[in-house]
Design a protein around this motif. Sequence first.
Motif, PDB file in Angstrom:
ATOM      1  N   ASP A   7       0.649  -1.253  -0.183  1.00  0.00           N
ATOM      2  CA  ASP A   7       0.088  -0.148   0.102  1.00  0.00           C
ATOM      3  C   ASP A   7       0.785   1.436   0.153  1.00  0.00           C
ATOM      4  O   ASP A   7       0.295   2.457  -0.494  1.00  0.00           O
ATOM      5  N   ASN A   8       2.146   1.278   0.528  1.00  0.00           N
ATOM      6  CA  ASN A   8       2.810   2.121   0.591  1.00  0.00           C
ATOM      7  C   ASN A   8       3.795   2.586  -0.731  1.00  0.00           C
ATOM      8  O   ASN A   8       4.466   3.508  -0.797  1.00  0.00           O
ATOM      9  N   LEU A   9       3.529   1.450  -1.733  1.00  0.00           N
ATOM     10  CA  LEU A   9       4.623   1.598  -2.747  1.00  0.00           C
ATOM     11  C   LEU A   9       3.856   2.787  -3.890  1.00  0.00           C
ATOM     12  O   LEU A   9       2.854   2.913  -3.755  1.00  0.00           O
ATOM     13  N   PRO A  10       4.669   3.739  -4.410  1.00  0.00           N
ATOM     14  CA  PRO A  10       4.122   4.709  -5.444  1.00  0.00           C
ATOM     15  C   PRO A  10       3.470   3.971  -6.582  1.00  0.00           C
ATOM     16  O   PRO A  10       3.685   2.756  -6.904  1.00  0.00           O
ATOM     17  N   LEU A  11       2.537   4.753  -7.174  1.00  0.00           N
ATOM     18  CA  LEU A  11       1.817   3.996  -8.090  1.00  0.00           C
ATOM     19  C   LEU A  11       2.401   4.139  -9.508  1.00  0.00           C
ATOM     20  O   LEU A  11       2.002   3.133 -10.191  1.00  0.00           O
ATOM     21  N   ILE A  12       3.433   4.752  -9.572  1.00  0.00           N
ATOM     22  CA  ILE A  12       4.228   4.855 -10.820  1.00  0.00           C
ATOM     23  C   ILE A  12       5.449   4.231 -10.762  1.00  0.00           C
ATOM     24  O   ILE A  12       6.390   4.812  -9.959  1.00  0.00           O
ATOM     25  N   GLN A  13       5.796   3.006 -11.200  1.00  0.00           N
ATOM     26  CA  GLN A  13       6.925   2.377 -11.109  1.00  0.00           C
ATOM     27  C   GLN A  13       7.289   1.693 -12.193  1.00  0.00           C
ATOM     28  O   GLN A  13       8.346   0.993 -12.318  1.00  0.00           O
ATOM     29  N   GLY A  14       6.545   1.980 -13.419  1.00  0.00           N
ATOM     30  CA  GLY A  14       6.937   1.032 -14.581  1.00  0.00           C
ATOM     31  C   GLY A  14       5.906   0.153 -14.763  1.00  0.00           C
ATOM     32  O   GLY A  14       4.998   0.014 -13.850  1.00  0.00           O
ATOM     33  N   ASP A  15       6.142  -0.494 -15.831  1.00  0.00           N
ATOM     34  CA  ASP A  15       4.859  -1.616 -16.186  1.00  0.00           C
ATOM     35  C   ASP A  15       5.585  -2.899 -15.984  1.00  0.00           C
ATOM     36  O   ASP A  15       4.495  -3.814 -16.196  1.00  0.00           O
ATOM     37  N   GLY A  16       6.631  -3.360 -15.341  1.00  0.00           N
ATOM     38  CA  GLY A  16       7.224  -4.520 -15.177  1.00  0.00           C
ATOM     39  C   GLY A  16       7.723  -5.122 -16.514  1.00  0.00           C
ATOM     40  O   GLY A  16       8.295  -6.369 -16.694  1.00  0.00           O
ATOM     41  N   LEU A  17       7.643  -4.486 -17.559  1.00  0.00           N
ATOM     42  CA  LEU A  17       8.190  -4.862 -18.832  1.00  0.00           C
ATOM     43  C   LEU A  17       9.376  -4.354 -19.314  1.00  0.00           C
ATOM     44  O   LEU A  17       9.858  -4.577 -20.362  1.00  0.00           O
ATOM     45  N   GLY A  18      10.119  -3.506 -18.335  1.00  0.00           N
ATOM     46  CA  GLY A  18      11.419  -2.932 -18.667  1.00  0.00           C
ATOM     47  C   GLY A  18      11.389  -1.544 -19.181  1.00  0.00           C
ATOM     48  O   GLY A  18      12.482  -0.847 -19.483  1.00  0.00           O
ATOM     49  N   ARG A  19      10.126  -1.240 -19.601  1.00  0.00           N
ATOM     50  CA  ARG A  19      10.030   0.219 -20.018  1.00  0.00           C
ATOM     51  C   ARG A  19      10.264   1.298 -19.059  1.00  0.00           C
ATOM     52  O   ARG A  19       9.849   1.031 -17.922  1.00  0.00           O
ATOM     53  N   GLU A  20      10.492   2.395 -19.519  1.00  0.00           N
ATOM     54  CA  GLU A  20      10.216   3.508 -18.407  1.00  0.00           C
ATOM     55  C   GLU A  20       9.049   4.072 -18.230  1.00  0.00           C
ATOM     56  O   GLU A  20       8.007   3.788 -18.961  1.00  0.00           O
ATOM     57  N   PRO A  21       8.856   4.304 -16.977  1.00  0.00           N
ATOM     58  CA  PRO A  21       7.404   4.521 -16.696  1.00  0.00           C
ATOM     59  C   PRO A  21       6.915   5.805 -17.465  1.00  0.00           C
ATOM     60  O   PRO A  21       7.734   6.928 -17.934  1.00  0.00           O
ATOM     61  N   ILE A  22       5.753   5.973 -17.739  1.00  0.00           N
ATOM     62  CA  ILE A  22       5.006   7.002 -18.176  1.00  0.00           C
ATOM     63  C   ILE A  22       4.798   8.351 -17.406  1.00  0.00           C
ATOM     64  O   ILE A  22       4.674   8.118 -16.540  1.00  0.00           O
ATOM     65  N   LYS A  23       5.490   9.372 -17.776  1.00  0.00           N
ATOM     66  CA  LYS A  23       5.347  10.782 -16.941  1.00  0.00           C
ATOM     67  C   LYS A  23       3.838  11.094 -17.020  1.00  0.00           C
ATOM     68  O   LYS A  23       3.439  11.675 -18.054  1.00  0.00           O
ATOM     69  N   ARG A  24       3.416  11.126 -16.069  1.00  0.00           N
ATOM     70  CA  ARG A  24       1.841  11.617 -15.892  1.00  0.00           C
ATOM     71  C   ARG A  24       2.037  12.907 -15.543  1.00  0.00           C
ATOM     72  O   ARG A  24       2.692  13.460 -14.424  1.00  0.00           O
ATOM     73  N   THR A  25       1.246  14.026 -16.062  1.00  0.00           N
ATOM     74  CA  THR A  25       1.219  15.330 -15.747  1.00  0.00           C
ATOM     75  C   THR A  25      -0.082  15.796 -15.189  1.00  0.00           C
ATOM     76  O   THR A  25      -0.198  16.963 -14.992  1.00  0.00           O
ATOM     77  N   GLY A  26      -1.063  14.868 -15.055  1.00  0.00           N
ATOM     78  CA  GLY A  26      -2.262  15.180 -14.557  1.00  0.00           C
ATOM     79  C   GLY A  26      -2.372  15.455 -12.759  1.00  0.00           C
ATOM     80  O   GLY A  26      -1.264  14.905 -12.284  1.00  0.00           O
ATOM     81  N   ASN A  27      -3.154  15.985 -12.161  1.00  0.00           N
ATOM     82  CA  ASN A  27      -3.432  16.262 -10.873  1.00  0.00           C
ATOM     83  C   ASN A  27      -4.786  15.844 -10.559  1.00  0.00           C
ATOM     84  O   ASN A  27      -5.685  15.410 -11.070  1.00  0.00           O
ATOM     85  N   VAL A  28      -4.911  16.111  -9.028  1.00  0.00           N
ATOM     86  CA  VAL A  28      -6.317  15.873  -8.626  1.00  0.00           C
ATOM     87  C   VAL A  28      -7.585  16.493  -9.356  1.00  0.00           C
ATOM     88  O   VAL A  28      -8.448  15.873  -9.628  1.00  0.00           O
ATOM     89  N   TRP A  29      -7.467  17.659  -9.757  1.00  0.00           N
ATOM     90  CA  TRP A  29      -8.410  18.502 -10.439  1.00  0.00           C
ATOM     91  C   TRP A  29      -8.649  18.241 -11.807  1.00  0.00           C
ATOM     92  O   TRP A  29      -9.549  18.215 -12.118  1.00  0.00           O
ATOM     93  N   SER A  30      -7.494  17.933 -12.573  1.00  0.00           N
ATOM     94  CA  SER A  30      -7.769  17.400 -13.815  1.00  0.00           C
ATOM     95  C   SER A  30      -8.423  15.921 -13.894  1.00  0.00           C
ATOM     96  O   SER A  30      -9.378  15.666 -14.669  1.00  0.00           O
ATOM     97  N   ALA A  31      -8.115  15.141 -12.904  1.00  0.00           N
ATOM     98  CA  ALA A  31      -9.016  13.865 -12.730  1.00  0.00           C
ATOM     99  C   ALA A  31     -10.258  14.143 -12.469  1.00  0.00           C
ATOM    100  O   ALA A  31     -11.221  13.486 -13.032  1.00  0.00           O
ATOM    101  N   MET A  32     -10.909  15.005 -11.585  1.00  0.00           N
ATOM    102  CA  MET A  32     -11.915  15.274 -11.268  1.00  0.00           C
ATOM    103  C   MET A  32     -12.778  16.010 -12.278  1.00  0.00           C
ATOM    104  O   MET A  32     -13.912  15.457 -12.459  1.00  0.00           O
ATOM    105  N   ALA A  33     -12.153  16.609 -13.117  1.00  0.00           N
ATOM    106  CA  ALA A  33     -12.662  17.018 -14.328  1.00  0.00           C
ATOM    107  C   ALA A  33     -13.090  16.224 -15.342  1.00  0.00           C
ATOM    108  O   ALA A  33     -13.959  16.201 -15.994  1.00  0.00           O
TER     109      ALA A  33
END
Length: 136
Positions: A7-33
């Motif tokens: 539960d304490n791990l960050p949500l963005i750690q990569g996808d387990g396939l060796g690729r770089e994690p996607i840089k997410r630029t959203g925030n709480v307000w954009s998610a709510m919108a």
Amino acid sequence: MNEEAIDNLPLIQGDGLGREPIKRTGNVWSAMAHIITGVIGAGVLSLAWSVAQLGWIVGPMAILLFAVTTLISTFLLSDCYRYPHPENGNKRSPSYMVAVSLYLGEIREKVCGVLVYASLYGTTTAYIITSATSFR
């Protein structure tokens, strides 16, 4: 790993396939919108007519039934976001179909894919027909 560590791990750690994690630029307000526009959408335009057709008792009950269904499916999807991999730790599911594949297997992923695409096709057809009749 125990539950607390997961539960304490960050949500963005990569996808387990060796690729770089996607840089997410959203925030709480954009998610709510996005959630609000998705929920409100075109369904609100027909809500008053639907409730009027169902009546004062069944109409609000139907709204509550759909609200509970949406809530349950939201909880299920959020629980399936991370898949506990025994060797590599948690694996993030980048899409709905990947989550279905991880939890249910490849055969059910194909069945689910057919059902999802059929649902999208039916919804698109219904929107086109409704739009065409409202233009007349």
